[in-house]
Structures are given as C-alpha cells and as structure tokens.
Design a protein around this motif. Structure first.
Motif, PDB file in Angstrom:
ATOM      1  N   ILE A  35      28.552  54.200  89.188  1.00 37.44           N
ATOM      2  CA  ILE A  35      29.421  55.441  89.124  1.00 37.44           C
ATOM      3  C   ILE A  35      30.560  55.144  87.974  1.00 37.44           C
ATOM      4  N   THR A  36      30.184  56.324  87.160  1.00 41.97           N
ATOM      5  CA  THR A  36      31.184  56.119  85.952  1.00 41.97           C
ATOM      6  C   THR A  36      31.983  57.655  86.008  1.00 41.97           C
ATOM      7  N   ILE A  37      33.347  57.695  85.956  1.00 38.73           N
ATOM      8  CA  ILE A  37      34.082  58.928  85.730  1.00 38.73           C
ATOM      9  C   ILE A  37      34.847  58.732  84.133  1.00 38.73           C
ATOM     10  N   ILE A  38      34.532  59.741  83.566  1.00 45.02           N
ATOM     11  CA  ILE A  38      34.777  59.872  82.113  1.00 45.02           C
ATOM     12  C   ILE A  38      35.969  61.471  82.192  1.00 45.02           C
ATOM     13  N   THR A  39      37.100  60.987  81.742  1.00 46.29           N
ATOM     14  CA  THR A  39      38.087  62.132  81.904  1.00 46.29           C
ATOM     15  C   THR A  39      38.831  62.148  80.689  1.00 46.29           C
ATOM     16  N   THR A  40      39.264  63.478  80.172  1.00 50.69           N
ATOM     17  CA  THR A  40      40.288  63.587  79.078  1.00 50.69           C
ATOM     18  C   THR A  40      41.677  64.298  79.496  1.00 50.69           C
ATOM     19  N   MET A  41      42.597  63.850  79.001  1.00 50.83           N
ATOM     20  CA  MET A  41      44.010  64.486  79.213  1.00 50.83           C
ATOM     21  C   MET A  41      45.036  64.470  78.025  1.00 50.83           C
ATOM     22  N   ASN A  42      46.099  65.129  78.216  1.00 48.69           N
ATOM     23  CA  ASN A  42      46.868  65.286  77.045  1.00 48.69           C
ATOM     24  C   ASN A  42      48.136  64.564  77.249  1.00 48.69           C
ATOM     25  N   LYS A  46      34.624  54.276  96.983  1.00 53.05           N
ATOM     26  CA  LYS A  46      34.788  52.791  97.398  1.00 53.05           C
ATOM     27  C   LYS A  46      34.677  52.816  99.007  1.00 53.05           C
ATOM     28  N   THR A  47      35.467  54.045  99.596  1.00 51.46           N
ATOM     29  CA  THR A  47      35.441  54.183 100.803  1.00 51.46           C
ATOM     30  C   THR A  47      34.153  54.491 101.350  1.00 51.46           C
ATOM     31  N   MET A  48      33.212  55.101 100.599  1.00 51.93           N
ATOM     32  CA  MET A  48      31.873  55.536 101.061  1.00 51.93           C
ATOM     33  C   MET A  48      30.832  54.041 100.940  1.00 51.93           C
ATOM     34  N   GLY A  49      31.565  53.009 100.430  1.00 49.23           N
ATOM     35  CA  GLY A  49      30.694  51.865 100.087  1.00 49.23           C
ATOM     36  C   GLY A  49      30.064  51.674  98.752  1.00 49.23           C
ATOM     37  N   TYR A  50      30.237  52.615  97.905  1.00 49.85           N
ATOM     38  CA  TYR A  50      29.590  52.360  96.408  1.00 49.85           C
ATOM     39  C   TYR A  50      30.209  51.203  95.800  1.00 49.85           C
ATOM     40  N   LYS A  51      29.608  50.374  94.817  1.00 50.72           N
ATOM     41  CA  LYS A  51      30.127  49.591  93.895  1.00 50.72           C
ATOM     42  C   LYS A  51      29.758  49.811  92.561  1.00 50.72           C
ATOM     43  N   ASN A  52      30.325  48.983  91.540  1.00 49.05           N
ATOM     44  CA  ASN A  52      30.041  49.266  90.356  1.00 49.05           C
ATOM     45  C   ASN A  52      30.665  50.743  89.801  1.00 49.05           C
ATOM     46  N   LEU A  53      31.934  50.580  90.022  1.00 47.79           N
ATOM     47  CA  LEU A  53      32.656  51.865  89.622  1.00 47.79           C
ATOM     48  C   LEU A  53      33.544  51.625  88.521  1.00 47.79           C
ATOM     49  N   ASN A  54      33.468  52.489  87.535  1.00 48.92           N
ATOM     50  CA  ASN A  54      33.936  52.798  86.431  1.00 48.92           C
ATOM     51  C   ASN A  54      34.827  53.958  86.063  1.00 48.92           C
ATOM     52  N   TRP A  55      36.072  53.757  85.302  1.00 47.85           N
ATOM     53  CA  TRP A  55      36.710  54.958  84.812  1.00 47.85           C
ATOM     54  C   TRP A  55      37.032  54.906  83.312  1.00 47.85           C
ATOM     55  N   ILE A  56      36.670  55.774  82.630  1.00 48.13           N
ATOM     56  CA  ILE A  56      36.981  55.761  81.158  1.00 48.13           C
ATOM     57  C   ILE A  56      37.758  57.058  81.113  1.00 48.13           C
ATOM     58  N   ASN A  57      39.091  57.080  80.528  1.00 44.85           N
ATOM     59  CA  ASN A  57      40.067  57.897  80.547  1.00 44.85           C
ATOM     60  C   ASN A  57      40.496  58.178  79.007  1.00 44.85           C
ATOM     61  N   PHE A  58      40.288  59.071  78.328  1.00 43.11           N
ATOM     62  CA  PHE A  58      40.948  59.563  76.877  1.00 43.11           C
ATOM     63  C   PHE A  58      42.164  60.295  77.183  1.00 43.11           C
ATOM     64  N   THR A  59      43.091  59.508  76.799  1.00 39.79           N
ATOM     65  CA  THR A  59      44.516  60.237  77.125  1.00 39.79           C
ATOM     66  C   THR A  59      45.125  60.692  75.609  1.00 39.79           C
ATOM     67  N   SER A  60      46.197  61.561  75.609  1.00 37.78           N
ATOM     68  CA  SER A  60      46.824  62.303  74.448  1.00 37.78           C
ATOM     69  C   SER A  60      45.762  62.781  73.409  1.00 37.78           C
ATOM     70  N   VAL A  61      44.691  63.416  73.964  1.00 38.40           N
ATOM     71  CA  VAL A  61      43.652  63.962  73.236  1.00 38.40           C
ATOM     72  C   VAL A  61      44.043  65.026  72.171  1.00 38.40           C
ATOM     73  N   LYS A  62      45.005  65.896  72.479  1.00 41.44           N
ATOM     74  CA  LYS A  62      45.289  66.903  71.443  1.00 41.44           C
ATOM     75  C   LYS A  62      46.105  66.294  70.319  1.00 41.44           C
ATOM     76  N   SER A  63      46.851  65.254  70.587  1.00 39.00           N
ATOM     77  CA  SER A  63      47.911  64.673  69.732  1.00 39.00           C
ATOM     78  C   SER A  63      47.272  63.331  68.911  1.00 39.00           C
ATOM     79  N   VAL A  64      45.939  63.117  69.237  1.00 33.92           N
ATOM     80  CA  VAL A  64      45.655  61.991  68.035  1.00 33.92           C
ATOM     81  C   VAL A  64      44.666  62.572  67.167  1.00 33.92           C
ATOM     82  N   SER A  65      44.469  61.786  66.082  1.00 35.32           N
ATOM     83  CA  SER A  65      43.711  62.112  64.968  1.00 35.32           C
ATOM     84  C   SER A  65      42.193  62.533  65.221  1.00 35.32           C
ATOM     85  N   GLN A  66      41.655  63.136  64.269  1.00 33.27           N
ATOM     86  CA  GLN A  66      40.434  63.679  64.382  1.00 33.27           C
ATOM     87  C   GLN A  66      39.718  62.285  64.446  1.00 33.27           C
TER      88      GLN A  66
END
Length: 196
Positions: free
Chosen positions: A127-134, A158-178
C-alpha cells in the motif's frame, strides 16, 4: 499484477493529476493492469448514512458504489492512494472512502480471539500513499507530527494488519521550481516502472 489507484482531487490541472499520470505510465510500463477509482469523477459520497452504518456493522454493504469498490479491492495486488493534504489532513472524499469502503468483512475482520484485526485482502502485497502539500517538510513533521503517516498508515492499515506500507510526500509544491516538479514526476514514473 493489478494495481488499484484511489485518486482524490477535483481539479484536472492539479499536480496530483500530473502525479496520477506519471504513476499510471510507470505501472503500465511494468505491465500492471491499472484500476482507477477516481472519487471526484465517480461522484463518490463520503458521508456515512444511518443505513450505511447499519450495513457496516452487519458486514454487508448496501451502497452499489461501495460494493463495486469492495469487489475491485479484492482483486488488487497493490493499492495506491493519491491526494492533496489540505489543512494537514486528507480531503473529505478520501476520508469517506476509508470510512465507507474499507469495511469489516471485506478489507479486515476482528480477530477470532477478540484482540486486534485480521487483513482480508489476501492478494494485497503493498500500500502506497502519495500526497502533495504546500507546507515545508520540516514544519509538517515537527508541528503537525506527520498526521497522514499516523492517521492512514498506522491507525488504518497497520492496525488492520497490512504490511509493506509506504508514504511519498511532496512538500512545498507551490514554491519549488517547475524543474523540480518535473524531476519528481520522472522519478515517480521510473519508480513504478520497476514495481513488480
């Protein structure tokens, strides 16, 4: 391999949509079958009604859309969520998906000895979570305590018992360069091109 993507962003020109396209392209390069649950385009209702709650308790969903999502989740080898972080948390549709679709009897069940939960999606490998934020990464980590990691990865999966959990978070999206945003997309495509 079959990958289910749960996507939530109402604006088609958002960076989340660019992420969706990069991830999908990468998965298809790796010969995955991609099943997109686009919550906004599907008109998913995040609110739990009294009838929904009765069905939840009975382990028998009644909403045709929820039943359809459940059946598609049962076939998933990989599950990916893509959504923006708004006010430090997930949007309403993503929260509603967790509340209404990740239901007992389908995604998890209570342990027969009465302690803890047991995962029911037997094909699910990751399970992978991909998020964006400013917000900057450090600010979100120090002052908010990485709420998505706590609320979604730990408290839900994790509470449900699933494994191989990943989180990819892109931060400061509006302020970084194109250039940096494009590089992130290229890296995502390459990462999921190697996903087996």
């Amino acid at each position: 391999m079959r990958t289910v993507i749960v996507f939530n962003h109402p604006y088609e020109l958002s960076y989340c949509n660019a992420i969706l396209h990069a991830v999908t392209k990468g998965l298809k390069n790796a010969y995955h079958e991609v099943d997109l649950m686009h919550l906004d385009n599907d008109g998913f209702n995040p609110a739990m009604s009294s009838e929904d709650l009765k069905a939840f308790v009975a382990h028998k969903p009644i909403d045709p859309q929820v039943i359809d999502y459940n059946q598609r989740l049962e076939k998933a080898d990989h599950l990916i969520f893509i959504f923006p972080i708004w006010w430090d948390q997930m949007p309403a549709m993503t929260k509603g998906f967790i509340d209404r679709v990740l239901s007992p009897g389908v995604v998890y069940d209570h342990h027969p000895r009465g302690f803890g939960l047991v995962p029911l999606l037997k094909n699910l490998k990751s399970i992978t979570i991909i998020t964006t934020m400013n917000k900057p990464k450090l600010l979100y980590s120090l002052f908010m305590g990485n709420l998505i990691k706590k609320a979604v990865l730990r408290s839900v999966f994790k509470t449900m018992g699933y494994k191989n959990l990943n989180w990819i978070n892109f931060t400061s999206v509006k302020s970084v360069s194109q250039e940096k945003r494009v590089k992130w997309l290229d890296n995502l495509e390459n990462r999921f091109s190697k996903n087996r």
